[in-house]
Design a protein around this motif. Structure first.
Motif, PDB file in Angstrom:
ATOM      1  N   THR A   5       0.903  -1.174  -0.079  1.00  0.00           N
ATOM      2  CA  THR A   5       0.068   0.116  -0.184  1.00  0.00           C
ATOM      3  C   THR A   5       0.937   1.182  -0.063  1.00  0.00           C
ATOM      4  OG1 THR A   5      -0.134   0.224   2.416  1.00  0.00           O
ATOM      5  CG2 THR A   5      -1.961  -0.962   1.253  1.00  0.00           C
ATOM      6  N   MET A   6       1.908   1.161   0.038  1.00  0.00           N
ATOM      7  CA  MET A   6       2.823   2.203   0.192  1.00  0.00           C
ATOM      8  C   MET A   6       3.150   3.156  -1.093  1.00  0.00           C
ATOM      9  SD  MET A   6       6.224   2.008   2.583  1.00  0.00           S
ATOM     10  CE  MET A   6       6.545   0.380   3.347  1.00  0.00           C
ATOM     11  N   ALA A  18       0.995   6.007  10.592  1.00  0.00           N
ATOM     12  CA  ALA A  18       1.883   4.824  11.311  1.00  0.00           C
ATOM     13  C   ALA A  18       2.377   3.839  10.203  1.00  0.00           C
ATOM     14  CB  ALA A  18       0.971   4.491  12.432  1.00  0.00           C
ATOM     15  N   ILE A  19       3.557   3.599  10.355  1.00  0.00           N
ATOM     16  CA  ILE A  19       4.131   2.407   9.753  1.00  0.00           C
ATOM     17  C   ILE A  19       4.469   1.389  10.670  1.00  0.00           C
ATOM     18  CG2 ILE A  19       5.958   1.691   8.050  1.00  0.00           C
ATOM     19  CD1 ILE A  19       6.438   4.841   7.103  1.00  0.00           C
ATOM     20  N   LEU A  55       9.794   3.752   1.210  1.00  0.00           N
ATOM     21  CA  LEU A  55       9.660   3.913   2.778  1.00  0.00           C
ATOM     22  C   LEU A  55       9.774   5.407   3.208  1.00  0.00           C
ATOM     23  CD1 LEU A  55       9.611   2.883   5.944  1.00  0.00           C
ATOM     24  CD2 LEU A  55      12.045   2.732   5.765  1.00  0.00           C
ATOM     25  N   PHE A  56      10.484   6.098   2.044  1.00  0.00           N
ATOM     26  CA  PHE A  56      10.687   7.547   2.665  1.00  0.00           C
ATOM     27  C   PHE A  56       9.278   8.378   1.960  1.00  0.00           C
ATOM     28  CE2 PHE A  56      11.447  11.599   0.275  1.00  0.00           C
ATOM     29  CZ  PHE A  56      12.110  12.088   1.406  1.00  0.00           C
ATOM     30  N   PRO A  76      17.062  -1.977   7.613  1.00  0.00           N
ATOM     31  CA  PRO A  76      18.300  -1.325   7.715  1.00  0.00           C
ATOM     32  C   PRO A  76      18.190   0.014   7.358  1.00  0.00           C
ATOM     33  CG  PRO A  76      17.889  -2.783   5.693  1.00  0.00           C
ATOM     34  CD  PRO A  76      16.720  -3.013   6.805  1.00  0.00           C
ATOM     35  N   TYR A  77      17.313   0.730   6.784  1.00  0.00           N
ATOM     36  CA  TYR A  77      16.764   1.940   6.543  1.00  0.00           C
ATOM     37  C   TYR A  77      16.542   2.704   7.748  1.00  0.00           C
ATOM     38  CZ  TYR A  77      16.684  -0.420   2.046  1.00  0.00           C
ATOM     39  OH  TYR A  77      16.796  -1.151   1.025  1.00  0.00           O
ATOM     40  N   LEU A  78      16.186   2.134   8.888  1.00  0.00           N
ATOM     41  CA  LEU A  78      15.888   3.094  10.070  1.00  0.00           C
ATOM     42  C   LEU A  78      17.037   3.286  11.013  1.00  0.00           C
ATOM     43  CD1 LEU A  78      12.438   1.197  10.786  1.00  0.00           C
ATOM     44  CD2 LEU A  78      12.742   3.285   9.578  1.00  0.00           C
TER      45      LEU A  78
END
Length: 80
Positions: A5-6, A18-19, A55-56, A76-78
């Motif tokens: 859905t992103m 919220a993710i 994600l961004f 890993p991106y957080l």
């Protein structure tokens, strides 16, 4: 929010967002990335960039502040 859905969030804005479940193996989806790691390094790089961009986009749709949660190891991106 489900990873699929992103894609739908581009161009939208929400006061709160919220993710949930942004853990390692989900964002990015390890099963997809590992398929290309050794067989197609260029595709691997594209898919990794795509996952990071999704994600961004999702995180920047919150007007006030996003809430990002995970269990286990974060993706890993957080930054933690």
């Amino acid at each position: 929010m489900h990873v699929g859905t992103m894609h739908r969030f581009k161009g939208l804005e929400y006061q709160k967002l919220a993710i949930v479940g942004a853990r390692d193996g989900v964002i990015p989806r390890t099963d997809i990335l590992e398929r290309y790691r050794t067989t197609d390094p260029r595709r691997y790089a594209r898919e990794e960039l795509r996952a990071r961009s999704l994600l961004f986009v999702a995180a920047t749709r919150a007007r006030d502040a996003p809430r990002i949660g995970w269990y286990g190891m974060p993706g890993p991106y957080l930054p933690v």
